[in-house]
Write a protein that holds these residues in place. Structure first.
Motif, short mmCIF file in Angstrom:
data_model
loop_
_atom_site.label_atom_id
_atom_site.label_comp_id
_atom_site.label_asym_id
_atom_site.label_seq_id
_atom_site.Cartn_x
_atom_site.Cartn_y
_atom_site.Cartn_z
N HIS A 1 -0.56 13.16 4.29
CA HIS A 1 -1.34 12.03 4.80
C HIS A 1 -0.71 11.55 6.12
O HIS A 1 0.51 11.68 6.30
CB HIS A 1 -1.29 10.92 3.75
CG HIS A 1 -2.19 9.77 4.03
ND1 HIS A 1 -1.79 8.69 4.79
CD2 HIS A 1 -3.46 9.53 3.64
CE1 HIS A 1 -2.80 7.83 4.86
NE2 HIS A 1 -3.82 8.31 4.17
N GLN B 1 -2.93 10.78 -4.81
CA GLN B 1 -4.13 11.47 -5.30
C GLN B 1 -3.92 12.11 -6.67
O GLN B 1 -4.82 12.79 -7.18
CB GLN B 1 -4.58 12.53 -4.29
CG GLN B 1 -5.04 11.96 -2.96
CD GLN B 1 -6.34 11.16 -3.04
OE1 GLN B 1 -7.06 11.20 -4.04
NE2 GLN B 1 -6.63 10.41 -1.99
N ASP C 1 4.35 11.86 -2.43
CA ASP C 1 3.21 10.95 -2.27
C ASP C 1 2.22 11.35 -3.38
O ASP C 1 1.54 12.36 -3.27
CB ASP C 1 2.62 11.15 -0.88
CG ASP C 1 1.31 10.39 -0.67
OD1 ASP C 1 0.70 9.95 -1.65
OD2 ASP C 1 0.90 10.27 0.51
N HIS D 1 -5.65 1.19 -4.90
CA HIS D 1 -7.09 1.34 -4.69
C HIS D 1 -7.59 2.77 -4.83
O HIS D 1 -8.79 3.01 -4.76
CB HIS D 1 -7.52 0.74 -3.34
CG HIS D 1 -7.15 1.53 -2.14
ND1 HIS D 1 -8.07 2.30 -1.46
CD2 HIS D 1 -6.00 1.66 -1.46
CE1 HIS D 1 -7.48 2.87 -0.41
NE2 HIS D 1 -6.22 2.50 -0.39
N LYS D 2 -6.69 3.71 -5.08
CA LYS D 2 -7.14 5.08 -5.35
C LYS D 2 -7.32 5.32 -6.85
O LYS D 2 -7.76 6.37 -7.26
CB LYS D 2 -6.16 6.10 -4.77
CG LYS D 2 -5.91 5.97 -3.25
CD LYS D 2 -7.09 6.38 -2.41
CE LYS D 2 -6.88 6.13 -0.93
NZ LYS D 2 -6.16 7.20 -0.24
N CYS E 1 0.86 -1.19 0.00
CA CYS E 1 0.00 0.00 0.00
C CYS E 1 0.90 1.24 0.00
O CYS E 1 2.11 1.14 0.19
CB CYS E 1 -0.90 0.03 1.24
SG CYS E 1 -0.01 -0.01 2.81
N ALA E 2 0.28 2.39 -0.18
CA ALA E 2 1.07 3.63 -0.15
C ALA E 2 1.57 3.94 1.25
O ALA E 2 2.60 4.59 1.42
CB ALA E 2 0.25 4.80 -0.69
N THR E 3 0.85 3.48 2.26
CA THR E 3 1.34 3.66 3.63
C THR E 3 2.71 3.00 3.78
O THR E 3 3.63 3.58 4.35
CB THR E 3 0.33 3.06 4.64
OG1 THR E 3 -0.90 3.78 4.51
CG2 THR E 3 0.83 3.15 6.06
N SER F 1 -0.84 4.26 -4.78
CA SER F 1 -1.71 3.26 -4.15
C SER F 1 -2.73 2.76 -5.16
O SER F 1 -3.44 3.57 -5.77
CB SER F 1 -2.44 3.89 -2.97
OG SER F 1 -3.40 3.00 -2.46
C1 LIG Z 1 -5.09 6.99 0.71
C2 LIG Z 1 -3.82 7.73 0.79
C3 LIG Z 1 -2.65 7.12 1.28
C4 LIG Z 1 -2.65 5.72 1.84
O1 LIG Z 1 -2.78 4.76 0.85
P1 LIG Z 1 -2.95 3.22 1.26
O2 LIG Z 1 -2.59 2.47 0.03
O3 LIG Z 1 -4.37 3.05 1.64
O4 LIG Z 1 -2.01 2.96 2.37
C5 LIG Z 1 -1.49 7.85 1.30
N1 LIG Z 1 -1.45 9.11 0.86
C6 LIG Z 1 -2.54 9.74 0.38
C7 LIG Z 1 -2.42 11.14 -0.10
C8 LIG Z 1 -3.76 9.07 0.34
O5 LIG Z 1 -4.83 9.71 -0.12
#
Ligand SMILES: *Cc1c(COP(=O)(O)O)cnc(C)c1O
Length: 388
Positions: A105, A184, A181, A206-207, A73-75, A204
């Protein structure tokens, strides 16, 4: 009768793209080989994985010699960059400074706080009233102790796009590593790692209509970054663990679709977003944060005086409309929207923030229904409000 539901919370997560779903399906029970295996089961998935990676490289215009590493994930990607730089540079103390913003985030902000406990100094740059970031503030904050700048490409709450190209130039000139990051930004606006000189970029799945639980980190050619996971030689040793084949296939396809639909996003999605925004702005005492031209095409952060965000959310939900009071990652508590506070909104206004985020699957009918419900809901809640 099934009641109507309209999903306007795409900055929290998105629907899986049906093309991606169809492609990934056969990689569970038919083509399930480990891509590292030498038999035919392995080679068929290996070939498909290569293709998926090609779409990822194309999607952000990475060069062959750069790395794109799949993460969970992006986290994870965000944690990895900051903690990796800690292991590689910061812990030795010669350079002990990170610069980020107040509106990142939680995956960045909490990691920075963790590193502060380990003795790292962190500067949290403020944003202006309109949600924008002034690059000269960044330039002034860089010292010869600065090892890394981490600034998001687009903000998840306001949709404001940060001046990534300018920031990249400043970081290069000052010889500081630059992470963004871009969660978005992917699928909403063009993302080009060559044009912007970023060294690391998180995304990420799922976004942008890939499954939840997969993301990635772009790393510019041969930049060292201590891995979070040690083990086998997967991903050239940068992140060990057997590859999540079906999800990588879906991620590649989702990136391909996102790239194909960038014009659609810029024209059609923006047009629907503006339709809803215009309708909201006709209502008295309604404010939208940030100039339209500076935002990604799908996002509205709106403040409705006299209407508590949480109350609004539940009222909308009764009619099947899904939005958010802010980051899904922080919305369990009833604190004021942190981004609203950072941009200097007064406390009352910060409690009235509602984030509306569309996707390329949002229809005009859905937007027209949402406009109707928003109007009724605001009127009803204001009529019972003690402060309006
Ligand atoms: C949703 C989001 C994340 C986290 O992404 P995950 O894959 O759910 O961990 C990180 N940064 C931003 C800007 C986000 O909107």
């Amino acid at each position: 009768m099934e009641s109507k539901r309209v999903y306007l919370d795409n900055n929290a997560t998105t629907m899986l793209d049906p093309n991606a779903k169809e492609l990934m399906d056969s990689y569970f029970c038919q083509k399930y080989g480990n891509p590292n295996s030498l038999h035919s089961f392995g080679t068929e998935t290996h070939t498909a994985i290569r293709e998926a990676f090609n779409y990822l490289y194309e999607g952000i215009n990475a060069k062959d010699e750069d790395d794109i590493i799949i993460t969970s994930c992006a986290t994870e990607s965000n944690n990895w960059v900051l903690k990796g730089i800690y292991f590689d540079i910061l812990r030795f103390g010669e350079k002990n400074h990170i610069i980020t913003t107040q509106v990142e985030h939680p995956a960045i902000l909490s990691t920075c706080r963790f590193l502060e406990n380990l003795g790292v100094e962190v500067t949290y740059l403020p944003v202006g009233e309109n949600g924008t970031l002034d690059p000269s503030k960044l330039e002034a904050a860089i010292t010869d102790k600065t090892a890394l700048v981490s600034i998001m490409w687009a903000n998840n709450e306001t949709g404001i796009i940060f001046p990534i190209e300018e920031i990249g130039i400043i970081c290069k000139r000052k010889n500081v590593l630059f992470h963004t990051d871009a969660v978005q930004a992917i699928g909403k606006i063009p993302v080009d790692v060559q044009k912007t000189q970023v060294d690391f970029l998180s995304f990420s799945g799922h976004k942008f209509h890939a499954p939840k639980g997969i993301g990635g980190l772009y790393i510019r050619k041969s930049i060292k970054l201590t891995p979070l996971f040690h083990g086998g030689e997967h991903m050239s040793g940068r992140r060990s663990g057997t590859l999540n084949v079906p999800y990588i296939i879906a991620l590649g396809e989702a990136m391909r679709q996102a790239t194909l639909h960038l014009d659609f996003e810029r024209n059609n999605v923006r047009c629907l977003r503006n339709r809803l925004e215009d309708a909201l702005l006709e209502i008295p005492d309604v404010f939208v944060i940030g100039e339209r031209s500076l935002r990604v095409p799908n996002t509205i952060l709106v403040s409705i005086r006299g209407v508590e965000g949480e109350a609004m959310l539940w009222d909308l939900n009764k009619y099947g409309i899904a939005c958010s009071t802010g980051s899904a990652c922080a919305s369990e508590d009833l604190e004021a929207n942190p981004v609203m506070s950072a941009i200097g909104a007064d406390k009352e206004l910060a409690h009235t923030a509602i984030r509306i985020s569309l996707s390329r699957f949002t229809t005009k009918e859905e937007i027209d229904y949402a406009i109707e419900i928003f109007k009724k809901s605001i009127e009803r809640l204001r009529s019972i409000s003690s402060s309006y």
